[in-house]
Design an enzyme around this catalytic site. Structure first.
Site, PDB file in Angstrom:
ATOM      1  CB  THR A   1     -10.590   3.788  -2.251  1.00 53.25           C
ATOM      2  OG1 THR A   1      -9.807   3.694  -3.656  1.00 53.25           O
ATOM      3  CG2 THR A   1     -11.872   4.704  -2.869  1.00 53.25           C
TER       4      THR A   1
ATOM      5  CB  THR B   1     -10.210  -2.541  -1.874  1.00 54.43           C
ATOM      6  OG1 THR B   1     -10.309  -1.765  -3.096  1.00 54.43           O
ATOM      7  CG2 THR B   1     -10.990  -1.812  -0.836  1.00 54.43           C
ATOM      8  CG  ASP B   2      -6.348  -1.690  -6.131  1.00 51.67           C
ATOM      9  OD1 ASP B   2      -7.578  -1.677  -5.989  1.00 51.67           O
ATOM     10  OD2 ASP B   2      -5.670  -0.823  -6.522  1.00 51.67           O
TER      11      ASP B   2
HETATM   12  N1  ASP Z   1      -6.406   1.769  -5.744  1.00 54.24           N
HETATM   13  C1  ASP Z   1      -7.261   1.858  -4.386  1.00 54.24           C
HETATM   14  C2  ASP Z   1      -6.113   1.268  -3.329  1.00 54.24           C
HETATM   15  O1  ASP Z   1      -5.927  -0.016  -3.369  1.00 54.24           O
HETATM   16  C3  ASP Z   1      -8.561   0.950  -4.522  1.00 54.24           C
HETATM   17  C4  ASP Z   1      -9.179   0.999  -3.201  1.00 54.24           C
HETATM   18  O2  ASP Z   1      -8.787   1.285  -2.180  1.00 54.24           O
HETATM   19  O3  ASP Z   1     -10.503   0.547  -3.287  1.00 54.24           O
HETATM   20  O4  ASP Z   1      -5.614   2.036  -2.751  1.00 54.24           O
END
Ligand code: ASP
Length: 342
Positions: free
Chosen positions: A11, A87-88
């Protein structure tokens, strides 16, 4: 002081996609350029775009190649590293890196919960904080850290606990190691120990099929990553899928109820599985240690451990699964011993 900054996507690097929604597009240099004040911080940055993927699309092979890049950079004098990513999967990637990185240089993983097109995007603040932690002498020797929302977390404890909050990362076991304040890292707690697996590798293994699974730690390194299944205990599940899962897996992790409990009907299935493959007992609760000596009924932790299950200690099911996968893939000789450090 030189810090390597490596972008993997997520993200933090996402902008509008032609099909709608956001997707990773920004380079690591663009992320760094968006951080106010970073160029005046007196820290030389070596910025590399390495992958541009969502967190869910990263693989252990990517992490193996990332580690090779970081090792080269450390050997050439970089004092630390910052990795930006989705973050996932941070709670897993950071833990894998912490197991395999044995040097003193800190590897700091960060990301963002709000993408750069949104008001209050948190990427620049998180990247700024991560660079300052990576450059802080107090972070040396701590292995892999996760820095978001001005908190510094140990990779083996951190969890993503909320789908959207910028304060999603927490360390239920022990709390954060420290905080950022006024642009400086303040480390308040140092972990009592650092567990690493020197000599093991995450590099993409040679391609090969390994059916049917015949895993034992004595077989030596595998030709492909071990298949480790994570299965969660839930109310009323009769466990009838367990034999199938065990048969198709090199290792099994059970996200058990409470301190390590499963329905009684699971017991013969788990006992049979544990005779053939490592079966690790973790808790689905999200914090705390799996018990080893409290409850005595069938399906309780004492019973399961007596039947050959390996308690995961303080490791949550996701990290336990990664540890087991890395150990099995490497043909590690003492899997229960490795979990005893948790
Ligand atoms: N869907 C995103 C990912 O993990 C979530 C994020 O980066 O916060 O790429």
């Amino acid at each position: 002081m030189r810090i390597i900054v490596v972008g993997l996507g997520g993200t933090i690097a996402m902008t509008g996609h032609r099909n709608g929604g956001v997707a990773p597009t920004l380079s690591a240099s663009e992320l760094v350029e968006a951080v106010p004040g970073l160029s005046e911080a007196g820290i030389e940055l070596d910025v590399r775009s390495f992958r541009n993927r969502p967190g869910a699309a990263l693989t252990l092979g990517d992490l193996g190649e990332l580690l090779s890049l970081l090792r080269e950079s450390f050997a050439a004098g970089a004092a630390g590293a910052v990795v930006t990513q989705g973050t996932d999967t941070i709670e897993e990637t950071a833990y894998a890196l912490s197991l395999l990185h044995t040097g003193d240089e800190p590897i700091v993983v960060t990301g963002a919960m709000r993408n750069p097109t949104l008001a209050g995007a948190d990427g620049p603040a998180n990247l700024s904080a991560a660079v300052r932690v990576a450059a802080d002498p107090g972070a040396r020797g701590l292995g892999c850290l996760v820095v978001l929302a001005d908190e510094i977390h140990a990779a083996d404890r951190v969890r993503k606990t909320h789908t959207t909050s910028v304060a999603t990362f927490a360390s239920p076991n022990g709390g954060p190691l420290g905080y950022l304040a006024e642009g400086r890292a303040h480390l308040l707690n140092r972990p009592a120990r650092r567990y690493t697996l020197p000599g093991e590798s995450l590099a993409a293994p040679a391609r090969g099929t390994r059916l049917p699974a015949v895993p034992t730690a004595d077989d030596g390194p595998l030709a492909a990553p071990a298949r480790v299944t994570l299965y969660t205990a839930t109310l009323g599940d009769d466990g009838s899928l367990l034999p199938l899962l065990a048969e198709r897996s090199d290792g099994l992790v059970i996200a058990a109820l409470g301190v390590g409990h499963v329905p009684e009907s699971w017991v013969p299935h788990l006992e049979a599985a544990a005779r053939r493959i490592p079966v690790v007992l973790a808790s689905r609760t999200g914090g705390g240690r799996v018990a080893t000596s409290t409850y005595g009924y069938p399906g309780a932790e004492r019973d399961l451990i007596a039947r050959g299950l390996i308690p995961a200690g303080f490791l949550d099911p996701y990290k336990a699964r990664l540890l087991l996968q890395i150990l099995l893939t490497a043909g590690h000789p003492d899997i229960p011993g490795a979990f005893a450090h948790s």
